[in-house]
Write an enzyme that holds these catalytic residues in place. Structure first.
Site, PDB file in Angstrom:
ATOM      1  N   ARG A  91      79.910 -25.278  16.594  1.00  0.00           N
ATOM      2  CA  ARG A  91      80.359 -26.343  17.490  1.00  0.00           C
ATOM      3  C   ARG A  91      80.814 -27.578  16.711  1.00  0.00           C
ATOM      4  NH1 ARG A  91      75.560 -26.005  18.519  1.00  0.00           N
ATOM      5  NH2 ARG A  91      74.710 -24.230  19.624  1.00  0.00           N
ATOM      6  N   HIS A 108      68.174 -17.959  21.862  1.00  0.00           N
ATOM      7  CA  HIS A 108      69.520 -17.415  22.049  1.00  0.00           C
ATOM      8  C   HIS A 108      69.696 -16.028  21.449  1.00  0.00           C
ATOM      9  CE1 HIS A 108      70.782 -21.893  22.477  1.00  0.00           C
ATOM     10  NE2 HIS A 108      70.424 -21.382  23.629  1.00  0.00           N
ATOM     11  N   ASN A 142      66.346 -35.257  11.870  1.00  0.00           N
ATOM     12  CA  ASN A 142      67.744 -34.925  12.131  1.00  0.00           C
ATOM     13  C   ASN A 142      68.613 -35.908  11.355  1.00  0.00           C
ATOM     14  OD1 ASN A 142      69.598 -33.224  13.597  1.00  0.00           O
ATOM     15  ND2 ASN A 142      70.175 -35.027  14.776  1.00  0.00           N
TER      16      ASN A 142
END
Ligand code: ZN
Length: 255
Positions: A37, A124, A227
């Site tokens: 992405r 996922h 992050n």
């Protein structure tokens, strides 16, 4: 990482005994697996296939254009030579020490297991598992990458893998866009997070479903966010570390 932050994280880990890690794409970028992405991923998908990555790996696209789906999928989502990085190894070590009880991941690359982690809830799915749509026979990653298994009944070579037993199409055990997540995996992940006394969230900006929702299940006292960029949940965390996850976890758990 500053010593003060490093020591704070080490102290938290020492005090807790039911740590759960929730991770996203950023966990695997240090293994050379880019986020599909990302800007580059988006650009490549648009120029070569004329649509966004999310559309290319959607259920309806897979049904309508299996050949292009597999061409894109093999080129952009499969990294058979990728190795676990310091983040994966550090988490496996924490599990071995009895500190970490589970990993909940949005990644499909199987690198946590390769690093030695045992309790991994893959929201996922995994590119390592594949199955025949007709007879449910299962296949590994090597099988679908082998061109010899990608010849249709008319003898035409392509990207779609076929079942050696029945000739059916083989698909990855990965949750495509428009498909539902496995209820069983969701419940396991939720249960693990609810029981945790410490939740480390890493390598995710927490914008992709269902990441943000999982944070709400956490009832423990110690939330740590690692992050590279800020997230919308920083205010809730006891500790926010804006650095690469592999570097951070490597320093606190591998040295
Ligand atoms: Zn089959």
């Amino acid at each position: 990482m500053e010593n003060e932050i490093k020591n704070a994280l080490i102290n938290l880990i020492e005090r807790c005994s039911n740590i759960v890690f929730f991770g996203g794409a950023g966990v695997s970028t240090e293994s050379g697996i880019p986020d599909f992405r990302s800007e580059t991923g988006l650009y490549n998908a648009q120029t070569k296939y004329g649509c966004a990555p999310e559309e290319l790996i959607s259920h309806s696209y897979f049904v309508k254009n299996p050949e292009s789906f597999f061409a894109y999928y093999k080129e952009n989502l499969l990294f058979p030579d990728a190795k676990p990085n310091k983040a994966h190894l550090a988490l496996a070590k924490l599990e071995e020490r009895g500190k970490l009880k589970a990993i909940v991941t949005q990644n499909v690359d199987g690198l946590h297991q390769l690093a030695g982690s045992r309790t991994v809830h893959e929201l996922h799915g995994s590119v390592l598992r594949n199955y025949c749509l007709k007879c449910s026979a299962t296949y590994d990653l090597a099988y679908i990458l082998d061109e010899a298994n990608c010849v249709d009944q008319a003898g035409k070579k392509g990207s779609v893998p076929y079942c050696v037993k029945c000739g059916g199409m083989v698909r990855p055990d990965v949750v495509l866009y428009e498909e539902s997540l496995s209820m069983q995996v969701m419940i396991e992940a939720e249960t693990a997070i609810r029981k945790a006394d410490m939740l480390i969230v890493g390598g995710t900006s927490l914008v992709v479903y269902p990441a943000a929702g999982f944070l709400n299940y956490f009832k423990g006292d110690h939330l740590v966010l690692i992050n590279k960029s800020k997230t919308g949940y920083d205010y809730r965390a006891e500790l926010v570390i804006n650095e690469a996850i592999g570097e951070v976890l490597g320093e606190v758990a591998l040295d």
